[in-house]
Design a protein around this motif. Structure first.
Motif, PDB file in Angstrom:
ATOM      1  N   TRP A 114       0.812  -1.215   0.000  1.00 63.10           N
ATOM      2  CA  TRP A 114       0.000   0.000   0.000  1.00 63.10           C
ATOM      3  C   TRP A 114       0.850   1.272   0.000  1.00 63.10           C
ATOM      4  O   TRP A 114       0.714   2.156  -0.810  1.00 63.10           O
ATOM      5  N   ASP A 141     -10.269   2.146  -4.547  1.00 59.67           N
ATOM      6  CA  ASP A 141      -9.912   3.561  -4.405  1.00 59.67           C
ATOM      7  C   ASP A 141      -8.402   3.720  -4.422  1.00 59.67           C
ATOM      8  O   ASP A 141      -7.850   4.595  -5.069  1.00 59.67           O
ATOM      9  N   TRP A 142      -7.761   2.807  -3.697  1.00 58.78           N
ATOM     10  CA  TRP A 142      -6.307   2.906  -3.613  1.00 58.78           C
ATOM     11  C   TRP A 142      -5.688   2.779  -4.996  1.00 58.78           C
ATOM     12  O   TRP A 142      -4.885   3.601  -5.419  1.00 58.78           O
ATOM     13  N   ASN A 202      -1.852   9.245  -9.548  1.00 56.37           N
ATOM     14  CA  ASN A 202      -0.534   9.865  -9.452  1.00 56.37           C
ATOM     15  C   ASN A 202       0.268   9.575 -10.707  1.00 56.37           C
ATOM     16  O   ASN A 202       0.429   8.455 -11.145  1.00 56.37           O
TER      17      ASN A 202
HETATM   18  N1  ATP Z   1      -7.173   3.347   4.722  1.00 56.76           N
HETATM   19  C1  ATP Z   1      -7.654   3.597   3.505  1.00 56.76           C
HETATM   20  N2  ATP Z   1      -8.919   3.280   3.189  1.00 56.76           N
HETATM   21  C2  ATP Z   1      -9.427   3.506   1.988  1.00 56.76           C
HETATM   22  N3  ATP Z   1      -8.719   4.076   0.968  1.00 56.76           N
HETATM   23  C3  ATP Z   1      -7.461   4.422   1.214  1.00 56.76           C
HETATM   24  C4  ATP Z   1      -6.848   4.186   2.468  1.00 56.76           C
HETATM   25  N4  ATP Z   1      -5.563   4.624   2.417  1.00 56.76           N
HETATM   26  C5  ATP Z   1      -5.385   5.091   1.169  1.00 56.76           C
HETATM   27  N5  ATP Z   1      -6.508   4.963   0.444  1.00 56.76           N
HETATM   28  C6  ATP Z   1      -6.695   5.398  -0.940  1.00 56.76           C
HETATM   29  O1  ATP Z   1      -5.433   5.698  -1.551  1.00 56.76           O
HETATM   30  C7  ATP Z   1      -5.362   7.058  -1.873  1.00 56.76           C
HETATM   31  C8  ATP Z   1      -3.942   7.612  -1.588  1.00 56.76           C
HETATM   32  O2  ATP Z   1      -3.165   6.565  -1.027  1.00 56.76           O
HETATM   33  P1  ATP Z   1      -2.366   6.833   0.337  1.00 56.76           P
HETATM   34  O3  ATP Z   1      -3.356   7.021   1.436  1.00 56.76           O
HETATM   35  O4  ATP Z   1      -1.318   5.807   0.492  1.00 56.76           O
HETATM   36  O5  ATP Z   1      -1.724   8.239   0.065  1.00 56.76           O
HETATM   37  P2  ATP Z   1      -0.245   8.371  -0.420  1.00 56.76           P
HETATM   38  O6  ATP Z   1       0.634   7.605   0.518  1.00 56.76           O
HETATM   39  O7  ATP Z   1       0.030   9.803  -0.639  1.00 56.76           O
HETATM   40  O8  ATP Z   1      -0.254   7.596  -1.831  1.00 56.76           O
HETATM   41  P3  ATP Z   1       1.113   7.231  -2.526  1.00 56.76           P
HETATM   42  O9  ATP Z   1       1.782   6.325  -1.556  1.00 56.76           O
HETATM   43  O10 ATP Z   1       0.676   6.534  -3.812  1.00 56.76           O
HETATM   44  O11 ATP Z   1       1.827   8.517  -2.750  1.00 56.76           O
HETATM   45  C9  ATP Z   1      -6.406   7.702  -0.935  1.00 56.76           C
HETATM   46  O12 ATP Z   1      -6.937   8.867  -1.559  1.00 56.76           O
HETATM   47  C10 ATP Z   1      -7.469   6.659  -0.866  1.00 56.76           C
HETATM   48  O13 ATP Z   1      -8.313   6.701  -1.988  1.00 56.76           O
END
Ligand code: ATP
Ligand code: ATP
Ligand code: MG
Ligand code: MG
Lengths: 533, 311, 349, 321
Positions: A445, A471-472, A479
């Motif tokens: 994740w 969503d993830w 991105n």
């Molecule tokens: N606990 C969660 N429950 C549901 N969706 C989530 C969760 N965590 C992340 N996401 C989804 O992933 C998206 C962004 O992922 P994350 O929360 O890891 O942010 P990020 O770390 O900035 O992403 P990245 O690691 O790709 O830069 C969120 O907008 C959401 O849609």
């Protein structure tokens, strides 16, 4: 064609559970569960991951002993002490995780369980096989070693085995999770037919749509308890949305709101369309050209697959299981080398790199074989959450393991992704199917990916977790510097998350469809092997 | 000099090869059954020794080889019963129990020999043979194969019976499932415990018989540790055979032949240490492994206890 | 992942070591009575000789050295899911090479160097003898139980050939290697008969134990042991790890051989094969690959053998009885360890 | 080492094999009775490390420790040096140390020579066999002696030599199998050396007929197995270690222990041929005549190396026959 299930009086209880309780170290898997499964009724059993559904099935099929409670079959109290006892009582089961002998052929697997003294009667078996295969419109070869079949095909064999003796009660634990939409419809037809023959059918699914379409009655489990039921009467009168509304409320308490989940329940193509334009006309990030692999007998290898994925693009891979999807995923992840062809990421040739090398470049792979290769089931949850980064400075200093950090990390992820487990030190094998899947997702994740390959991302996940996962995936797609390949046999899922959808056929990309309205039919035609997009 | 390579001499080499091969064949076939079912029966050596002692003691007391064979079978099964209860029913570690059984059996049989026979060293009379008319007169091999004790014919027959069992019967299917995917067998309604329990008893039965053969037909008397590691060689044969009894037949007589060869070379006066010739069969196996490496296969669940519902 | 209070688990430890011994002794006692011997006297001698008398205890401790080193190697192999059952061949070959090398070096180099060189060579020889099984496993997934056993049989025969022909000491009528003078062997602790190889062995076992449970390499190997496909999926260098695990395991078996030669024997005779493997392998399983438990089990075993042989001699019981005793103790240890494990599982959390 | 109170003997196997181990233990016991000493037998010690037992016996006050196995001749002197208790070892004439280490070399080669002569006289087929279960020096010397005796009596006799296995001392089945092969190759007299496995050889001799359909004879070594095999036992090269052991005790008392090596030989009857009823009188008398020749100075050379022993045997190149 729907018969009138209310016509079935309660005397037709095929199997009744009274106050069934079963606890495992740290969890109460079933808590005084009482349920009645009636002849000629399709009974859907719903519940979030870890709610206790598989355990309940384990109990009625003789795999798991209840701590307390009683069971009645056709009104008579019984003790189901072993699977054979269950079979004798006419209880057939399709388990959540495939239970077949890989080294034996399909036919031999179906012959298992005959009496010791007998010699094998292949003729009779293959007769029954063709008969069932007809009925279910399955296309597995009876002499293929099961080990060589795709998970989807293996599940087909499981279903045949469960129906083999023409059961009184038939339990199916997430039978559709591995089937194509077509397969699901076919299974629906079969279930109705059996139902009309007076079989009591109990099936578990995380797809409320299937439940509301197929079921005559719905029961919902939450944290091991029965928290509600939708009766045949209600099912007939209420609108699908209303039904879903209620079920969601039961499943997730009042936290769960159906609106958020509707997109998951009924795929909608508007949003993908929007993103589709956003990524159009950029230089491809991932390029696979003329990809060929060497496959063992019976498994489908890549045979000249070409694929281009642009940055920020989510490429869905559709197709009937066993058309080379596994090899495609492994080739991208570096678990399998190309025999010919080339593969490059951001213009850099990566064909020669192994898994570790590619991971350093941001390649992430979430496998669908979660027990076979995704995890080390006997090891702790905590270890399983770090096995892809052994040696990383986060958790190791000069090669010495920082156990505290690893366990803190694990507790974090368990909290963040709501993994249902007694503790981070419990062995992973104890987790429920969906929770194991959450572990696989949680592992990938965080941190930023350049190429994410996901195979059946929501296999076994309940609604909320499915939502999160999708969503993830979308968000990473959002991105700009990551390319995403999503392999799934759920068309709805692909339509929900992808920008474009490629259809695989015998190790090649048969065609690629832009994910806009009408995509569904175009894909259907490609799968059927007619026309091109 | 012509006396040395006479027909009688060559014949006796074949004779010796068969004599030395049969116990490996019997024990190997037995081990193959439990290995197929997923139980690595390391206690085989102990079962052979128990069979050897019981077989000799009985044959000597009753003056009947047949009685000796039966006693050997019973003794072998008695020992394997320990293995079955501890490893199959309780799911204890197969290697620990197997080795413990072997050590114990070695000690007990040696003690019994010490108490009963170490002053008199009783021996059996020549074993009666069934001569197959015609065949027995074939030069060189006739005596070795067609003028032997019943048990030797039985061992050969058993090989083909086993092939039939594995290929054509429900039992064969269940055995393989028990070794490859016990949970699947269980789900199909066949008790893994019963299947494996039975398979271990079969191993004990054939291992005991092999031992009895060694002490009665083979040696004609019992001595401590007389099986001299044959049990472990049989285990390896069973593993190499990859579920096919024919390979055990082949392997057993390969070992027998190489022993006979050792003697032959010496008798004709070839001057090399026996150790060198002793290496032949093992070296051969390594070469075979190197050549056919990819094909080697063992039941995935071999050595792992099965517990229903355990995740 | 044992989360019990250290003291409690240590208690369980001692219980699961002692109880089975008691049970086994009872069965053994019955046997002794059948032989017309006095069990109390017998066991009295076992304890007095194996544990209480100074030289007896020293003998027991000395006996543990090679066993512990083999066990250390097996901990690595077994935790990596590699059933290296070929330790006997690996040990014997290394021992023979050491025995041939040491006297040669003794009058050329300072003894520290002699020992260092011998240890290095012995480990190399052991490791080399595991190379074929390792490659077969890493490359084609050939089952290592077969290949290691075969290599072991081969190694034992080869060792004999080496002793009888190239390494044979012309001064002795019996085929054996040249003898290393007593003063050139591993020096003894204080004025005991224990050589410092015993300490080395203890250190190695503990080190290996922690290396497997507390380092990145250890975890990598454990993942390999859990499931090779998982290892590949996790991006581990499977082939390398398999070969490394084998090399460590066999290398330590080789070291065991060297320690046995340099510490005790000083020479190797043809047809000598201590077959340590057959006792160490089950003990390592009994210990569930835990280094500290291994130490306890190996010590109990050594006491049993040293004391048992002495008692047998005094009471004129055939030494075969010691075998029976070891078998029994092993069996009952297995049973109690099993029960103990069950209890811990059900009493989890 | 002035007052000698006890004598210990260490043997690798139980002293019940009517051979090496039993003769050693029995002789030591006899000597202990003769000089009324405490008798401390240690049987079945195996071929591993005997140092613990040696140390223990020393602690218990053994005045003399007889390490009766060639495998013990490195350990025993070390412990002697460590504890100061005198030891006797076998097969190492060069290892003797005054007051500490004595050597007794057990070579029945003279007796074996006579046995070979007897075999050559009595063989009907002109082929005799030697079967051994291992190749320790003392057996090699007797194999060689037998071969030379046979050849000296009948120059063109065939002598077949077969080793059961590197260390097949207890391998009865092997002993029987190999002996049967040797008989099939034409031998009608078997000279057998092997502890337990000897009984396998005897079993073969008893159950296999010679090429001419008549009896095969067995010549044993060290002990007297008449009680087990009267019917086929032709003779045996008997060893009597009593003279040797008692000489040790006396030297120990006299303080001359470890100055001379001890031998068994025809001269003092510590090596004898067993006279059984199966030996025709005329044969026996001529054998006794040859014995006198040896006593009056005929040299029987001592060969202990396995390779040299094999070189003495009849050999043919495989092509022939
Ligand atoms: N606990 C969660 N429950 C549901 N969706 C989530 C969760 N965590 C992340 N996401 C989804 O992933 C998206 C962004 O992922 P994350 O929360 O890891 O942010 P990020 O770390 O900035 O992403 P990245 O690691 O790709 O830069 C969120 O907008 C959401 O849609
Ligand atoms: N053998 C076991 N050992 C330990 N815990 C177990 C075991 N089987 C089930 N559990 C626990 O019981 C709970 C219910 O598991 P179960 O598999 O029944 O859930 P489920 O409803 O099938 O979930 P999913 O939809 O994810 O399959 C989970 O918390 C799981 O961790
Ligand atoms: Mg489930
Ligand atoms: Mg699930």
């Amino acid at each position: 064609m729907e018969p009138d299930p209310v016509g079935a009086p309660d005397g037709d209880a095929a199997l009744a559970l009274h106050d069934i309780t079963r606890r495992f170290p740290g969890v109460l898997a079933n808590d005084r569960v009482s349920l009645v499964f009636r002849r000629g009724e399709i009974h859907a059993l719903l519940g979030e991951n870890g709610a206790g559904k598989s355990t309940l099935i384990g109990i009625v099929s003789g795999m798991v002993r209840p701590d307390s409670g009683s069971i009645e079959v056709a009104g008579a109290p019984v003790r189901i002490t072993s699977p054979s006892a269950a079979l004798r009582l006419g209880i057939g089961t399709v388990y959540q995780h495939v239970l077949l002998v890989p080294s034996l052929t399909v036919l031999e697997n179906l012959m298992l369980g005959g009496s010791w003294s007998r010699t094998l009667d292949r003729a009779a078996t293959s007769e029954r096989f063709t008969e069932l295969a007809e009925l279910l419109s399955f296309r597995v070869s009876p002499d293929a070693p099961v080990g060589r079949l795709s998970l989807g095909e293996q599940q087909q064999v499981e279903i045949m085995r469960a129906l083999w003796h023409g059961e009184l009660v038939l339990f199916l634990d997430e039978p559709t999770s591995m089937l194509t939409p077509q397969g699901v419809d076919d299974l629906g037809v079969v279930m109705r037919r059996l139902r009309d023959h007076g079989v009591a059918i109990v099936f578990i699914t995380h797809k409320l749509k299937e439940a509301s379409d197929l079921a005559d009655r719905i029961s919902v489990l939450r944290q091991g308890r029965v928290v509600g039921e939708v009766s045949p009467g209600e099912l007939r009168t209420m609108s699908p949305d209303a039904i879903i509304e209620r079920v969601v409320a039961m499943m997730f308490g009042h936290g769960g709101k159906a609106e958020d989940l509707r997109a998951t329940l009924v795929g909608d193509a508007a949003e993908p369309q929007a993103r589709q334009n956003a990524v159009a006309g950029m230089e491809p990030l991932l390029v696979l050209r003329g990809g060929r692999t060497a496959g063992q007998r019976g498994e489908c290898a890549l045979d000249g697959a070409d694929l281009e994925v642009r940055p920020g693009e989510i490429m869905g891979i559709a197709g009937v299981d066993g058309n080379g999807q596994k090899h495609l995923a492994e080739v991208l992840a570096g678990q399998r080398m190309l025999t010919t062809g080339s593969i490059s990421l951001a213009g850099r040739e990566i064909g020669h790199l192994g898994v570790a090398g590619r991971r350093r470049l941001g390649v992430r792979y979430i496998t669908d074989d979660r027990l076979g290769e995704g995890t080390a089931p006997r090891h702790s949850l905590a270890i399983n959450l770090v096995i892809k980064e052994i040696g990383s400075p986060h958790f190791w200093k000069g090669g010495i393991t920082l156990w505290r950090r690893i366990h803190d990390h694990a507790r974090n992820l368990i909290r963040t992704y709501g993994i249902v487990a007694p503790s981070e030190r419990a062995s992973l094998a104890g987790l429920s199917g969906g929770n194991i899947q959450k572990v696989l997702l949680a592992r990938e994740w965080t941190g930023d990916a350049r190429l994410l390959v996901v195979s059946k991302p929501t296999y076994g996940l309940d609604l909320q977790n499915t939502r999160r996962a999708r969503d993830w995936i979308k968000s990473i797609g959002g991105n700009r510097d990551a390319a995403i390949v999503v392999i799934s046999n759920e068309l709805e899922e692909l339509i929900d998350v992808s920008h474009r959808i490629a259809v695989m056929e015998r190790g090649r990309i048969a065609g690629i469809v832009k994910n806009r309205r009408g995509a569904r039919t175009a894909i259907g035609r490609l799968m059927a092997g007619v026309g091109d997009a | 000099m012509d006396g040395l390579l006479s027909e009688a001499f060559i014949a006796s080499l074949f004779f010796g090869a068969v004599t030395a091969g049969v116990p490996l064949l019997l024990a190997g076939l037995g081990e193959q059954v439990s290995e197929k079912a997923g139980v690595l029966n390391i206690g085989l050596e102990g079962m052979m020794l128990a069979g050897a002692f019981a077989g000799f003691a009985t044959a000597y007391a009753t003056e009947s080889f047949l009685a000796g064979f039966c006693a050997g079978i019973l003794a072998g099964m008695a020992v394997s019963l320990i293995m079955a209860v501890l490893c199959v029913v309780l799911g204890m570690n197969q290697i620990v129990v197997g080795i413990a059984i072997t050590l114990g059996a070695e000690g007990i049989t040696a003690l019994l020999h010490h108490v009963l026979y170490s002053r008199s060293y009783p021996r059996l009379s020549r074993v009666e043979t069934w001569t197959i008319p015609g065949l027995a007169d074939i030069p060189y091999v006739g005596q070795a194969f067609f003028d032997r004790n019943v048990l030797i014919y039985l061992a050969f027959a058993l090989t083909f019976f086993m092939i039939w069992v594995f290929r054509r019967t429900q039992a064969g299917l269940n055995l393989q499932a028990a070794g490859d995917a016990p949970a699947a067998l269980d789900a199909a309604g066949v008790s893994v415990t019963v299947t494996r329990f039975a398979s271990v008893l079969v191993t004990g039965c054939l291992g005991g018989l092999g031992g009895a053969y060694m002490a009665t037909v083979g040696g004609g008397l019992f001595l401590p540790f007389m099986t001299g590691g044959a049990g472990f060689i049989a285990i390896v044969l069973a593993m190499l055979a990859r579920g096919n009894p024919l390979w055990i037949l082949f392997g057993a007589f390969l070992f027998g032949a190489s022993l006979a060869l050792t003697t032959a070379l010496q008798v004709v006066g070839v001057n090399i240490p026996t150790d060198v010739i002793q290496m032949l069969p093992f070296a051969m196996v390594i070469v075979v492994l190197l050549l056919f490496a990819r094909h080697s296969y063992l039941p995935p669940a071999l050595g792992l206890p099965y517990q229903r519902g355990a995740r | 992942m044992n989360r019990q209070h250290p003291l409690v688990s240590r208690l369980h430890g001692t219980v699961s070591v002692l109880l089975p011994v008691v049970l086994a002794l009872t069965v053994g006692a019955i046997l002794l009575l059948a032989l017309g011997k006095d069990p109390i006297a017998y066991y009295g001698y076992v304890i007095r000789r194996g544990l209480l008398s100074p030289t007896g205890l020293e003998a027991s401790l000395t006996r543990t050295a090679p066993l512990l080193l083999i066990a250390a190697g097996l901990i690595v192999a077994f935790r990596s899911g590699l059933w290296n059952l070929g330790v006997d061949g690996q040990l014997l070959l290394a021992a023979v090479v050491t025995a041939a090398l040491a006297p040669e070096l003794a009058d050329r180099l300072p003894s520290v160097l002699v020992i260092a060189v011998c240890f290095a060579v012995a480990m190399a020889v052991g490791a080399a003898w595991s190379l074929i099984p390792a490659l077969l496993k890493a490359q084609f997934g050939v089952n290592e139980i077969i290949s290691t056993l075969m290599m072991s049989f081969l190694g034992v025969s080869l060792a004999n050939v080496l002793i009888k022909i190239p390494f044979n000491d012309p001064l002795t009528t019996v085929p054996q290697t040249a003898t290393l003078a007593v003063e050139d062997r591993l020096s003894r602790l204080a004025d005991t008969t224990i050589h410092w190889g015993v300490l080395l062995a203890l250190v190695v076992v503990v080190a290996v134990h922690h290396a497997m449970t507390m380092t990145a390499l250890g975890m990598r190997l454990q993942i390999v042991g859990a499931n090779m496909r998982t290892a590949v999926h996790a991006g581990l260098r499977l082939r390398l790890l398999v070969i490394v695990a084998f090399a460590i395991s066999a290398g330590l078996a080789g070291l065991a051989g060297a320690v046995d030669v340099l510490g005790v024997h000083g020479t190797i005779r043809a047809d000598w094969n201590p077959a340590y493997g057959i006792v160490v392998i089950p003990l390592v399983f009994l210990a569930r690959f835990n280094g500290y438990a291994v130490i306890a089990f190996v010590f109990v075993f050594a006491v049993l053998v040293i004391g048992g042989e002495s008692a047998a001699r005094r009471l004129d019981v055939p030494t075969y009885f010691v075998l029976v005793l070891v078998g029994l103790v092993m069996l009952f240890m297995a049973i109690t360890e099993f029960m103990d494990h069950r209890r811990r599982l059900t009493a989890r959390d | 080492a002035d007052d000698v109170t006890s004598i210990a003997v260490l043997v690798p196997e139980q002293g019940t094999d009517f051979g090496w181990n039993q003769q050693g233990v029995d002789a030591a016991r006899a000597v202990a009775e003769m000089h009324d000493l405490e008798f401390m037998p240690a049987e079945g010690l195996g071929y591993g490390d005997v140092r613990p037992t040696l140390r223990e016996l020393a602690e218990e006050g053994a005045s003399l420790m007889i390490a009766h196995a060639s495998g013990y001749n490195t350990a025993a002197p070390e412990i002697a040096a460590e504890t100061g208790v005198p030891v006797a070892i076998v097969d190492s004439p060069d290892a003797i140390q005054e007051g500490l280490v004595a050597d007794y070399t057990l070579h029945g080669h003279e007796g074996a020579w006579l046995a070979g002569a007897m075999a050559a006289m009595m063989s009907r087929s002109g082929t005799v066999g030697i079967v051994v279960s291992g190749e320790p020096p003392s057996w090699n010397s007797q194999s060689a002696g037998f071969a030379m005796g046979a050849r000296a009596t009948n120059p063109d006799i065939n002598i077949i030599y077969a080793v059961i296995g590197p260390a097949a001392y207890g391998d009865v089945a092997g002993g029987r199998r190999v002996t049967e092969t040797v008989i099939a190759a034409g031998a009608d007299i078997i000279f057998g050396q092997g502890n337990g496995s000897s009984f396998g050889m005897i079993q073969a001799v008893e159950t296999t007929a010679a090429a001419d359909g008549d009896k095969v004879w067995f010549i044993d070594v060290i002990g007297d197995k008449t009680s087990q095999a009267a019917s086929h036992l032709l003779s045996s090269v008997l060893w009597n270690m009593v003279p040797v052991y008692s000489a040790m005790v006396e030297d120990l008392k006299a303080g001359t222990f470890g100055t001379v090596g001890y031998k068994i030989q025809l001269a003092d009857d510590s090596v004898q041929l067993l006279k059984t009823d199966n030996i025709p009188d005329d044969v026996w008398t001529s054998i006794m005549a040859k014995r006198d020749e040896i006593l009056s100075g005929m040299m029987i050379d001592l060969i202990t190396d396995a390779q040299e022993v094999r070189a003495l045997m009849t050999s043919i190149d495989i092509g022939e026959g």
